[in-house]
Design an enzyme around this catalytic site. Structure first.
Site, mmCIF file in Angstrom:
data_model
loop_
_atom_site.group_PDB
_atom_site.id
_atom_site.type_symbol
_atom_site.label_atom_id
_atom_site.label_comp_id
_atom_site.label_asym_id
_atom_site.label_seq_id
_atom_site.Cartn_x
_atom_site.Cartn_y
_atom_site.Cartn_z
ATOM 1 N N SER A 552 0.763 -1.066 0.048
ATOM 2 C CA SER A 552 0.030 0.069 0.093
ATOM 3 C C SER A 552 0.776 1.265 0.066
ATOM 4 C CB SER A 552 -1.042 0.055 1.131
ATOM 5 O OG SER A 552 -2.095 0.855 0.847
ATOM 6 N N ASP A 637 -9.755 -3.625 -5.591
ATOM 7 C CA ASP A 637 -9.048 -2.756 -4.595
ATOM 8 C C ASP A 637 -9.703 -1.106 -4.807
ATOM 9 O OD1 ASP A 637 -7.707 -1.414 -2.682
ATOM 10 O OD2 ASP A 637 -5.536 -2.212 -3.215
ATOM 11 N N HIS A 672 -8.134 -4.775 -1.450
ATOM 12 C CA HIS A 672 -6.904 -4.109 -1.054
ATOM 13 C C HIS A 672 -6.285 -5.261 0.077
ATOM 14 C CE1 HIS A 672 -4.288 -0.925 -0.270
ATOM 15 N NE2 HIS A 672 -4.286 -0.990 1.097
#
Length: 700
Positions: A552, A637, A672
């Protein structure tokens, strides 16, 4: 080998014994306009918000096929790593039960199950168990499943819960009658995973999401048995730089709406019996942050008011309407101690804080006397656990390190007595075989960066070992050491593992964060590089055997490091990486963008545009050698959209001058966090783990 073009995407087709070649994405000029400049983005076409464009899907599928081909020879090692990881997991494990409102709550896993069962017992821990959520059953028929929040009604009869079966974090709120096990007709879609009951046992408060940006922006009240279209709006947040959540205070007297941005908070509360007229505790003000809880006729606030590292302040109910002018200090401000959080009990407060890079607990009684909870290792973390009985003298917390498995304790606030409730079982693992250290690496500007290190005791400090270095370094999120079943296989193969607590987190206090975001963001990247060079210089590892990983915003870190110091890394793993910083931050329709102007800067302003452009991994890709790389993403995501890493990989393939492998794994059915289920995550990790070991020269 022959090459074909399918739907605008150059795809390699293997013939005979030849190896499959990497996909080559088509280039299509596209102008990304901003007040400070215009950039040509040849791979912008890979963005498809519907996730249905055949050309885009063909490219992603080609990347997966290429990854499959390149990783085929590593399948035996991947399977070995996965089996080793699973062997370190107690498959029929259960949590420590906790008491709330007359019931003991617990989760447990059955052997082989990807999801837990949530159950409760009335009155006694040995009473018959009643299953609230059979998640293995609920997950059937879904490629992704997440039960992310649930709340039992005050009368213990109903439970409201939020589930996601796509992975895009657009939750559906449902209600179950616990006496019959039947679902009510009430169904709320596109909500945050955040549900709260009012005292009437008929009203559910939830946060509705904007259908485009997925920003939670309205607090709604739903009455059981009525159409969702008739739900009442209690509050709407119109400033799109703020996000929100809802909850009940620790004494259950109030329902509160908490509105937060990077630099400002505002909390509105109302009696849980009549949660209609929300009253503001302190109006929002830039650079004023606070979170309030209620106990013993007073509000207690964790706040940065006159305290950069936060302090605790308090105000009696009768003076609460006066705002911050009536707040009084409960703890002194400190330059050395950063207050992470707190939990109020009747007669005392448990404080979660950081000092010297470690997270610890102390108890503060009504007379102002502190009782610190001690630790025996140089690098560790403590954290407050579930504490739902405010009248108890016992505070539950967890302890762990890179060597010590997570241990659940309770400590008596009056006497200091400690009791072990559970040591997380890690079969086939002996902590005595490993050693953990806290070292301080010198950054190029002289700053000392804390690093948590773990390795097997039989690994020699002679500069020959392989190193796996991990970091995050954004949003003020601190990375704490813990035992990971998936890491044991690396350690047992002689890999040194380092957790770099770089600037951008808050391990060393608020200034540590301030020095690692906005126009100081590059400190995060150079800290990571300097930690690597320090560990190599100190002979923890060989210079040509270093792996790096981040996900991330930590994936942004990996992208920046790959551009800035590719020669320092043999292999890099970037999971769901935020790599197209400028384009994303220019688009307010993308989830999270508007929340984060105070994290990265607003590129509509030239100084931020120029600075972000100078480190944005996608924009800084150049014609040079890069390390071997494994990049992962999820098609659904909502946090870092799939097209960021897709564009980045396409550009890397076009520009890089080396022959090192570049693999792009696209999970077509996840968001995600990757695939759901406890074993699926480890199976995915085993794939990149095998790749890393191969690149580091660790062979079976």
């Amino acid at each position: 080998m022959r090459r074909t073009l399918l739907a605008g995407v150059a795809l390699a087709v293997a013939t005979g014994a030849g190896a499959q070649e990497a996909p080559v994405a088509a280039k299509k000029p596209f102008a990304v306009k901003a007040p400070a400049g215009v950039r040509n983005d040849e791979y912008y076409w890979l963005r498809d918000d519907t996730r249905k464009n055949p050309e885009m899907l063909a490219y992603l599928q080609a990347e997966n096929a290429y990854a499959d081909a390149k990783l085929a020879s590593l399948k035996p090692l991947e399977e070995t790593l996965f089996k080793e990881t699973v062997s370190h997991i107690k498959q029929d494990d259960s949590s420590v039960p906790y008491l709330k409102n007359g019931y003991w709550y617990q989760t447990r896993f059955d052997t082989g199950a990807n999801y837990p069962i949530v159950e409760r017992r009335k009155g006694d821990r040995d009473a018959p168990a009643h299953v609230m959520f059979d998640q293995p059953e609920m997950a059937k028929g879904h490629s992704f499943f997440a039960l992310s929040d649930w709340a039992v009604s005050p009368d213990n009869r109903m439970v409201a819960y939020a589930e996601d079966v796509v992975g895009r974090r657009q939750y559906t709120v449902k209600v179950k009658d616990l006496s019959t096990g039947k679902l009510l007709a009430d169904t709320i879609t596109n909500a945050e995973p955040n549900v709260v009951w009012a005292n009437d046992n008929r009203t559910i408060l939830y946060v509705a999401k904007d259908p485009t940006t997925l920003r939670g922006y309205k607090v709604m009240a739903h009455t059981l048995g009525t159409p969702v279209a008739q739900d009442r709006m209690l509050y709407e947040e119109k400033d799109d730089t703020f996000q929100m959540g809802i909850g009940r205070t620790s004494d259950d007297r109030f329902v509160c709406v908490v509105v937060q941005s990077t630099v400002s908070d505002e909390q509105r509360c109302a009696p849980a019996a009549t949660p209609a007229a929300l009253q503001t505790l302190a109006p929002r003000k830039r650079d004023l942050r606070y979170q309030a809880d209620h106990m013993d006729g007073r509000w207690i606030m964790r706040t940065n008011l006159r305290a950069k590292n936060y302090t605790l302040m308090t105000v009696a109910d009768g003076a609460a309407k006066q705002g911050t002018a009536a707040w009084q200090d409960l703890t002194p401000a400190s330059d050395a101690v950063f207050i992470e959080g707190f939990k109020p009990f009747k007669g005392y407060v448990a404080i979660d804080q950081r000092e010297g890079g470690n997270r610890m607990i102390r108890l503060l009684d009504a007379a102002g006397k502190s009782l610190p909870v001690k630790a025996d290792e140089p690098a560790y973390r403590m954290a407050l656990d579930v504490n739902e009985e405010p009248a108890s003298d016992w505070v539950r917390y967890t302890y762990g390190s890179l060597v010590t498995p997570t241990t659940t304790y309770e400590v008596n606030a009056r006497t200091g007595e400690r009791r072990v409730l559970k040591v997380a079982p890690v079969p086939g693992y002996d902590p005595a075989n490993y050693v953990t250290e806290r070292v301080w690496a010198s950054a190029r500007d002289g700053t000392k960066v804390p690093v948590s290190v773990v390795y097997r005791k039989d690994v020699k400090r002679d500069g020959t070992a392989p190193l796996f270095q991990y970091a995050y370094g954004s949003y003020g999120n601190s990375m704490d050491p813990a035992v990971d079943p998936g890491r044991i296989g690396l350690l047992d193969r002689g890999v040194v593992y380092a957790l770099a607590h770089i600037r951008g987190g808050q391990e060393m206090g608020r200034q540590w964060y301030d020095d690692g975001h906005l126009l100081n963001k590059k400190n995060s990247f150079t800290d990571f590089i300097d930690v690597t060079r320090y560990l190599v210089a100190q002979k923890y590892a060989a210079k040509d055997r270093v792996a790096a990983m981040g996900g991330s915003a930590g994936g942004l870190l990996m992208g920046a490091v790959a551009n800035m110091a590719p020669e320092d890394y043999k292999v890099i793993v970037a999971q769901v990486p935020f790599v197209d910083v400028v384009t994303t931050m220019l688009d307010a329709s993308i989830p999270l963008t508007t929340f984060e102007y105070d994290e990265w800067g607003n590129p509509a302003q030239k100084q931020y545009y120029d600075y972000m452009l100078s480190y944005s991994p996608y924009d800084q890709v150049a014609a040079k050698n890069y390390p071997a790389m494994y990049v992962g993403t999820g098609l659904w995501d909502s946090q870092v959209q799939y097209y960021e890493p897709a564009k980045w990989v396409a550009k890397l393939r076009d520009k890089k001058t080396d022959s090192n492998p570049l693999l792009f794994r696209v999970n077509m059915e996840a968001g995600h966090g990757g695939k759901s289920g406890r074993f699926e995550r480890y199976r995915q990790n085993a794939e990149w783990g095998a790749f890393v070991l191969q690149q580091l020269g660790v062979v079976e």
